[in-house]
Design a protein around this motif. Sequence first.
Motif, mmCIF file in Angstrom:
data_model
loop_
_atom_site.group_PDB
_atom_site.id
_atom_site.type_symbol
_atom_site.label_atom_id
_atom_site.label_comp_id
_atom_site.label_asym_id
_atom_site.label_seq_id
_atom_site.Cartn_x
_atom_site.Cartn_y
_atom_site.Cartn_z
ATOM 1 N N LEU A 1 63.746 17.050 83.529
ATOM 2 C CA LEU A 1 62.678 18.040 83.650
ATOM 3 C C LEU A 1 62.729 18.683 85.033
ATOM 4 O O LEU A 1 63.063 18.023 86.019
ATOM 5 C CB LEU A 1 61.310 17.381 83.455
ATOM 6 N N THR B 1 61.722 24.309 82.553
ATOM 7 C CA THR B 1 60.560 23.667 81.931
ATOM 8 C C THR B 1 59.273 24.119 82.637
ATOM 9 O O THR B 1 58.522 23.299 83.168
ATOM 10 C CB THR B 1 60.675 22.127 81.972
ATOM 11 N N ASP C 1 59.642 22.590 75.794
ATOM 12 C CA ASP C 1 58.728 23.064 76.827
ATOM 13 C C ASP C 1 57.963 24.304 76.352
ATOM 14 O O ASP C 1 56.760 24.434 76.611
ATOM 15 C CB ASP C 1 59.500 23.387 78.100
#
Length: 536
Positions: free
Chosen positions: A43, A52, A295
């Motif tokens: 991430l 993200t 996301d």
Amino acid sequence: MLTRRQFVSAVSAAGLASALPAQPARRPNVIIMMADDMGISDLGCYGSEIRTPNIDALASGGLRFTQFYNTARCCPTRASLLTGLYPHQAGIGHMMEDRKFPAYRGDLSAKAVTIAEVMRSGGYHTWMTGKWHVTPVNGSKHNWPRQRGFDKFFGTIHGAGSFYDPSTLSRDNDFIEPDSKDFYYTNAIGANASRYIEEAATTGKPFFGYVAFTSPHWPMHALEEDIDRYKTCYKDGWDALREERHRRMIELGIVDKRWPLTPRDPEVPAWKDAFNKEWEMRRMAVYAAMIDRMDQNIGRIVGALRKTNQFDNTLILMLADNGGCAEVLGPNATGRHIPDKTRDGRPVRRGNIPTIMPGRDDDYQSYGIGWANASNTPFRRYKHWVHEGGISTPLIAHWPGVIQNKGGLTPQPGHLIDLMATAADAAGAKYPGKFNGNTVTPLEGKSLRPILEGKQRKGHSEIYWEHEGNRAVRQGKWKAVSRHPGAWELYDMEADRTEMNDLTSAQPAKAAELAAKWESWSKKVGVVDWEVVRKS
């Protein structure tokens, strides 16, 4: 990829500030969102180059845990998350096969109460979208979500499947088929979660929602518009990627600069010596695109909360079920989760075949050990194993008005067993001693709320793991760990979380103490020798 300054400002860029007035104080909604087979460095807010922004925005307005743990595998993690128990106590010490031992029935125990059952008993409306994977697919629906506390359910009962035609797709208690030509499972999970949020707003009750994405678990299926963003992103290979991510993780404060990057897995060639580079680049590009699309759907869910003026009164917890996955799919791979044909009748080409670029509905591949090694930067091992690479997960908590250190980090350790306790604590719900006529196994987890409020929590004296004979115990700064069938290793997690310097010989008394504690715990929860279980 985020610098520290970019991350701190991400909350403004992502538009987290709500234009709607805050709701009156009342019991909060709770949403737990989970990725599938995603490493700790995948991430943006944990050091990744993958886009993200919606997750990063939650982190900017919330709190990131740097030492949160799962159980190293799909089914056991889901069992722990749902029950607040170690997976063996919930009857899922391995996967969905019934191994005849109480801790290995492969079916959620009636002596375990689910988080949805606790929250519904406390006056909450409950719903779930996504992957269930805590009961076998055998004709019985006694342990499907609607029978275990959820008022509404859209998702899959089985553990894996095509993103274009998922196995065991269901709504409530009925199997269904994809409802559109452009069906993509991650989008459907997000759309149904958003729908359930809007419907919950009309019930007059707070809600508990569980969003179990299957992204980025194999097969590597992604939409071309998302893949396009990453077409050339991985041309420098996994060695450069690991180094870049490690640098960013240090800069963001996710890992300590004293912890060296572990050596490349010996089964992985140096990138300069790798074959089929275009195919390898495509595999990682698809993997990144799967996280990107997840996301986007988390953004959709946040949008539904804003639309219904519930965002400021919702505790959101986002994590992953295990580390990056090094599993290889061969051309003879079979199973309920692998369709023979696409929805329009074309044969599905199975296995990691370098002449086939992955991503479409007629291929079925995994992303491979080299990229999994990068996903778990800077740690050792993968899904299945209980070295840090297999069990370390991001955990992002977002709860306006409660979390004080917005955009901050906490090194306080936690485990999946803590999520039940946290949700019940936030809701004022009571964990029962008996449920549906069964005596319930006492809760193992402890609420994370003190950490969210900026306090020092009195944590677990020890945290334990066992999966397929792989064993570990964490006690304060110490961790003993064993890769089956090997001997115990001992590490100082403050000085050496990448597990490079085994202190067993230097600290024999501590190693023996932790081994003894693990043996005592294993008897308590019903662990059986893996070789015995495997042959059963």
